[in-house]
Design an enzyme around this catalytic site. Structure first.
Site, short mmCIF file in Angstrom:
data_model
loop_
_atom_site.label_atom_id
_atom_site.label_comp_id
_atom_site.label_asym_id
_atom_site.label_seq_id
_atom_site.Cartn_x
_atom_site.Cartn_y
_atom_site.Cartn_z
CB THR A 11 -0.85 0.01 1.29
OG1 THR A 11 -1.73 -1.09 1.25
CG2 THR A 11 -1.62 1.31 1.44
NE ARG A 47 -9.22 -6.54 4.59
CZ ARG A 47 -8.14 -5.80 4.44
NH1 ARG A 47 -7.88 -5.22 3.30
NH2 ARG A 47 -7.31 -5.62 5.44
CB VAL A 48 -13.39 -2.09 3.25
CG1 VAL A 48 -12.72 -0.73 3.31
CG2 VAL A 48 -14.34 -2.17 2.04
CG ASP A 65 -5.27 0.19 7.07
OD1 ASP A 65 -5.28 -0.73 6.23
OD2 ASP A 65 -4.26 0.86 7.32
N GLY A 67 0.11 -2.36 5.98
CA GLY A 67 0.11 -3.61 6.73
C GLY A 67 -1.31 -4.11 6.95
N1 ASP Z 1 -3.39 -1.87 4.72
C1 ASP Z 1 -3.86 -2.56 3.57
C2 ASP Z 1 -5.14 -3.25 3.89
O1 ASP Z 1 -5.28 -3.80 4.98
C3 ASP Z 1 -2.94 -3.58 3.00
C4 ASP Z 1 -1.48 -3.32 3.07
O2 ASP Z 1 -1.03 -2.25 3.41
O3 ASP Z 1 -0.74 -4.26 2.76
O4 ASP Z 1 -5.98 -3.32 3.02
#
Ligand code: ASP
Length: 329
Positions: free
Chosen positions: A188, A216-217, A219, A240
């Site tokens: 991200t 699914r959504v 953060d 993350g």
């Molecule tokens: N934070 C993002 C999510 O949970 C994914 C990521 O940063 O890897 O959708």
């Protein structure tokens, strides 16, 4: 409050919005080294070593562009890069084979826009900006967001690439759902910038977890979780496992910790520690936080080693490795 913290806090707020008489009395108490602490601006930072993104963002800032334009243009670079399989076109699909994108953007005045579960549109951050500027709403989801995007002139695109389609076919053989620790340099993108006027903006965009449950959504498009800006204080963004960031309202927490006098570094560390307190002993996930304050000071912290952030100022561009809660084993 300890004197140093109080002083740091004072200088921070002084860059923001205290009236002149109060400022004068605060200034009397400021130590010499803090007096010379001139804000670093413009400056742009983003999660991971997305150097093409900070380069683009810097191009906007150095020509006097706004922080808002800088973060939008910056993250669009990753949305367009099909080799980045966690953002925009070429992002990995959910477990049903749908590529669904999440993004948000926030400006100096606290205006914000967000799209969640957006399909068939390669630049969700720009749709999020349109939501912010052209509607009375903040979040548009799914079909409604897609319809709105078409009305705003965005083109329908197949977001799959040959590579992500092949990987998805491979994944289906086992259909194993897991939130793997991402220690590689692609994920991200959350970006924060301060322009020449000292105004702060941020943007965050992702295709979310690969092979997530349909609907699914995470953060990343949630204001306060994946991104938060307060022009008086600073900004923060996250990458993350989004579920853990949402549970702590991570980016809002970090900005509030900076408001209380913590440096961006201290605030990010505290943010990760709060998460780890709720997940004692758990090692199967990664979170990376990135923060900037009104002075242009930056900081980052993560659960596992591997997270870095890219930074661009008039001194040039650099990739900054950050400390982690767990050390390399
Ligand atoms: N934070 C993002 C999510 O949970 C994914 C990521 O940063 O890897 O959708």
């Amino acid at each position: 409050m300890k004197r140093r913290k109080f002083l740091r806090n004072s200088s921070l707020t002084a860059a923001g919005a205290i009236s002149a008489p109060i400022l004068a009395s605060y200034h009397d108490q400021i130590e010499p080294e803090i007096k010379t602490n001139t804000p670093v601006k413009p400056i742009t930072v983003c999660t991971w070593n997305f150097k093409n993104a900070t380069a683009k963002s810097w191009e906007v800032l150095k020509d006097g562009g706004s922080a808002l334009d800088a973060v939008e243009q910056g993250v669009r670079v990753e949305e367009a890069d099909v080799k980045n399989e966690t953002v925009g076109k070429g992002g990995r699909p959910d477990r049903d084979g749908n590529v669904t994108l999440d993004a948000c953007i926030m400006d100096k005045d606290g205006n914000c826009g967000s799209v969640v579960y957006l399909q068939n549109i390669a630049h969700p951050v720009s749709v999020a900006r349109k939501v912010m500027e052209e509607t009375p709403h903040i979040i548009l989801a799914g079909k409604g967001a897609e319809q709105f995007a078409y009305e705003q002139g965005f083109k329908k695109e197949d977001l799959f690439t040959e590579s992500t389609r092949r990987q998805y076919e491979e994944w289906k053989k086992t259909s194993k759902y897991e939130t793997t620790i991402n220690i590689e340099n692609h994920d991200t993108i959350g970006m924060l910038a301060i322009d020449k006027n000292g105004d702060i903006a941020g943007a965050c965009t992702t295709s979310g977890m690969a092979y997530k449950v349909g609907g699914r959504v995470g953060d990343s498009p949630i204001i306060g979780a994946g991104l938060f800006i307060d022009n008086e204080v600073g900004g923060a963004t996250a990458t993350g496992v989004g579920e853990e960031v949402i549970r702590t309202v991570g980016s809002f927490l970090i900005v509030e910790l900076m408001r209380q006098g913590k440096s961006p570094q201290e605030a990010c560390e505290e943010g990760v520690k709060r998460i780890m307190k709720k997940n004692e002993g758990r090692k199967d996930f990664q979170i990376g936080f990135l923060a900037i304050n009104k002075l242009g000071e930056t900081g980052g912290y993560c659960v596992h080693p591997g997270f870095t952030y890219s930074q661009f100022t008039e001194k040039g561009q650099k990739n900054v490795p950050v400390d982690s809660f767990y050390q390399k084993q």
